[in-house]
Write an enzyme that holds these catalytic residues in place. Structure first.
Site, PDB file in Angstrom:
ATOM      1  CE  LYS A  60      -4.117  -1.845   2.280  1.00  0.00           C
ATOM      2  NZ  LYS A  60      -5.027  -1.725   3.439  1.00  0.00           N
ATOM      3  CB  CYS A  78      -1.784   0.562   8.325  1.00  0.00           C
ATOM      4  SG  CYS A  78      -0.761   1.738   9.219  1.00  0.00           S
ATOM      5  CG  ASP A  79      -3.845  -4.860   5.129  1.00  0.00           C
ATOM      6  OD1 ASP A  79      -4.476  -4.245   4.252  1.00  0.00           O
ATOM      7  OD2 ASP A  79      -4.197  -5.970   5.570  1.00  0.00           O
ATOM      8  CB  SER A  80      -5.254  -5.122  10.625  1.00  0.00           C
ATOM      9  OG  SER A  80      -4.787  -3.865  11.052  1.00  0.00           O
ATOM     10  N   GLY A 115       0.568  -4.494  10.055  1.00  0.00           N
ATOM     11  CA  GLY A 115       1.793  -4.055   9.427  1.00  0.00           C
ATOM     12  C   GLY A 115       1.778  -2.547   9.232  1.00  0.00           C
TER      13      GLY A 115
END
Length: 207
Positions: A60, A78-80, A115
């Site tokens: 991203k 960000c990514d979850s 992240g």
């Protein structure tokens, strides 16, 4: 003569469509611009949930940082994912999937991995890491799960739950940063910015 209000030293760009992440940054005094990356999350993979969260966040950030409108800015990606039984669970596919997940999660514990990747487009430097928070789920009834899924909320959040929504009563407690569960760890973001020689206080928006 009135003084001109101070402006942040650098532009901050959030490469995410998540209103929860935007809200966390605003509550911390930041005023990021939003540029949605459009990354196909299903096309990416990694050996572990923690690594997958970081791969997604980096993708991203990279995508947004390459755009002309992000030139000169600090870009945050960000990514979850929720790690349960060694599997990475992102957003559920549909209501049936969300229901199955909640029935699998209730009464158990999982680890929410988020992240974070920060890219300074002015010089190309970057800093990245994954934050982890253990989540202890309550034991909602089938009726409570059905009512929650019917709201549509779990279809838009990693792991089919969030701490800042209707699923909050179904979480017994957490170990770690609550912001990380909502979508972004502010303490980790501060550390990553410092690694790039940027003080988070320099990004505060004027009151």
């Amino acid at each position: 003569m009135n003084a001109t209000p101070a402006t942040p030293a650098r532009r901050l760009v959030l490469g995410s469509a998540s209103p929860a992440r935007l809200g966390l940054l605003r509550q911390a005094g930041l005023a990021p611009e939003v540029i949605v990356s459009g990354v196909d999350e299903d096309a990416l993979s990694a050996p572990t949930p923690a690594e997958l969260a970081l791969v997604l966040a980096t993708a991203k950030a990279d995508t947004v940082a390459a755009l002309p409108e992000a030139r000169g800015a600090l870009v945050v990606g960000c990514d979850s994912v929720l790690e349960l039984d060694g599997r990475a669970l992102g957003k559920p596919d549909d209501a049936e999937d969300a229901t199955a997940r909640w029935k699998a999660m209730r009464g158990r514990s999982g680890v929410l991995r988020t992240g974070h990747c920060v890219i300074d487009t002015a010089d190309g430097r970057r800093a990245a890491a994954t934050a982890s928070t253990t989540v202890h789920f309550a034991d909602p009834s089938d009726e409570e799960i059905a009512a929650y899924v019917a709201t549509g909320e779990p279809l838009y959040v990693a792991g089919a739950f969030t701490l800042d929504g209707r699923s909050a009563p179904f979480v017994r407690g957490i170990e770690g940063d609550p912001g990380n569960v909502i979508g972004l760890s502010l303490p980790l973001l501060r550390t990553l910015l410092a690694d790039l020689d940027v003080a988070i206080t320099d990004l505060w928006a004027p009151r």
